[in-house]
Write an enzyme that holds these catalytic residues in place. Sequence first.
Site, PDB file in Angstrom:
ATOM      1  NE  ARG A  39     -22.351 -11.195  10.890  1.00  0.00           N
ATOM      2  CZ  ARG A  39     -22.079 -11.344  12.181  1.00  0.00           C
ATOM      3  NH1 ARG A  39     -21.574 -10.348  12.876  1.00  0.00           N
ATOM      4  NH2 ARG A  39     -22.286 -12.491  12.787  1.00  0.00           N
TER       5      ARG A  39
ATOM      6  CD  GLU B 186     -17.250 -39.338  14.504  1.00  0.00           C
ATOM      7  OE1 GLU B 186     -17.538 -39.130  13.311  1.00  0.00           O
ATOM      8  OE2 GLU B 186     -18.039 -39.065  15.452  1.00  0.00           O
TER       9      GLU B 186
ATOM     10  CB  SER C 137     -11.557  -9.159   8.889  1.00  0.00           C
ATOM     11  OG  SER C 137     -12.346  -8.183   8.231  1.00  0.00           O
TER      12      SER C 137
ATOM     13  CD1 TRP D  29     -10.830  -7.008  16.440  1.00  0.00           C
ATOM     14  CD2 TRP D  29      -9.820  -6.466  18.357  1.00  0.00           C
ATOM     15  NE1 TRP D  29     -10.811  -5.643  16.513  1.00  0.00           N
ATOM     16  CE2 TRP D  29     -10.199  -5.280  17.677  1.00  0.00           C
ATOM     17  CE3 TRP D  29      -9.151  -6.371  19.573  1.00  0.00           C
ATOM     18  CZ2 TRP D  29      -9.920  -4.011  18.202  1.00  0.00           C
ATOM     19  CZ3 TRP D  29      -8.885  -5.114  20.094  1.00  0.00           C
ATOM     20  CH2 TRP D  29      -9.262  -3.952  19.419  1.00  0.00           C
TER      21      TRP D  29
ATOM     22  CG  ASN E  90     -18.011 -10.379  11.156  1.00  0.00           C
ATOM     23  OD1 ASN E  90     -17.394 -11.135  10.428  1.00  0.00           O
ATOM     24  ND2 ASN E  90     -18.248 -10.654  12.421  1.00  0.00           N
TER      25      ASN E  90
ATOM     26  CG  ASP F 242      -3.398  -6.242   7.656  1.00  0.00           C
ATOM     27  OD1 ASP F 242      -2.748  -5.871   8.660  1.00  0.00           O
ATOM     28  OD2 ASP F 242      -4.614  -6.017   7.523  1.00  0.00           O
TER      29      ASP F 242
END
Length: 410
Positions: free
Chosen positions: A122, A293, A206, A156, A159, A213
């Site tokens: 990236r 909507e 991420s 946070w 990437n 985790d």
Amino acid sequence: MSHRKRRRPVLLNNWEVTEFDFTEDRLLSLAQSGAELGIELFVMDDGWFGTRNHDKSGLGDWSVNLKKLPSGLAGFSQKLRNMGMQFGIWIEPEMVNEDSDLYRAHPDWSIQIPGRSPNLERCQLVLNLSLAEVREYLFDQISKILDESKASYVKWDMNRNLSDIWSKALPSERQKETAHRYVLGLYDLMERLTKTYPDILWEGCSGGGGRFDAGILYYMPQIWCSDNTDAVERISIQYGTSFGYPICCMGAHVSDSPNRQTGRSVSFATRAEVAMAGTFGYELDVRALTEEERHQVRQQISDYKTNYYLIQTGDYYRLTDPAKDKDYAAWQFVSKDGCESLISVIFLHVKANPPFLTIKGKGLMEDAVYQIEGDDKIYTGAALMYGGIPLPVLYGEYPNIHYHIRRICS
């Protein structure tokens, strides 16, 4: 953390609306429309800092881009608060672009092997958080952002993966320690920031749920479940995540239809039904909604607030398995005392001549008497769990239905 027992705000994130292409006025108009619908928090995603007009530059330079935000972070966030909106902000502190002032000043702060061309993912490199000077720089920069903006929410992000793992701080025979020391450095930075700003709602990310985790959840009470916001895809994603993590930590948003990643069209009601099985928010252009909507959004937010603690703290039951059950997906929330329950059903395969289907609940008291909202009949818990609720015949793409069940107390 202060958010542990407090209802989390309904948010609006601008990423799938604008990506990097925004101005202060465009964001304010988006936020104003959201505020009128009852949305409580506006989250400004990637693109607000440095030369960040695309993903090839700017990471590491945590100073506001005044061409995009001429009022600065302080002025922009105050304008949001004047609307009655809280302010949230996106950061990716662990990363750096080669095209950045930080990299030009400190190329040795990034993780790469000397003498080799670095592996870019990236268009970015990873900062070596095992180095104290890197952590100190990031703590100072992020603190300035939070102090200036008075943000109440931080997303946070992270990437890319670690590769070319090497640290200038270690001799050759100890280079295998680098990845572990990186994680220790990350935890040290998160510890300092979350203790310094305990009232901020921190969300980990991420590339979506790539770092979902327990280590991150120690510091951040929720994690963005996936960058895939397609509601039908999310059924499987959230189902799988639920085996390891509670509903209250799964970031989930109502995104646009057709979905920007899959092109799939899903009704507004179904998208909201799926997103409410997580931390609830929106990631679409609320300015472009029809009056119908807009009415639905107001009702969805009202329902979310009413049922918040049932969903977020109740017992969660998986009533179907996406890998096996192809006609519909269903899940259920039951209050700890067994007196109230919500069952959500999404029809995945609508048929011209459908079979008779029932949905069997779980977690109710067998001998207790219950009533389903909108239904005058009464049922025992045993009847709802072993006989089940007959499902109606519905038409169209991915229709949904839900059942709000309450115990009748004598």
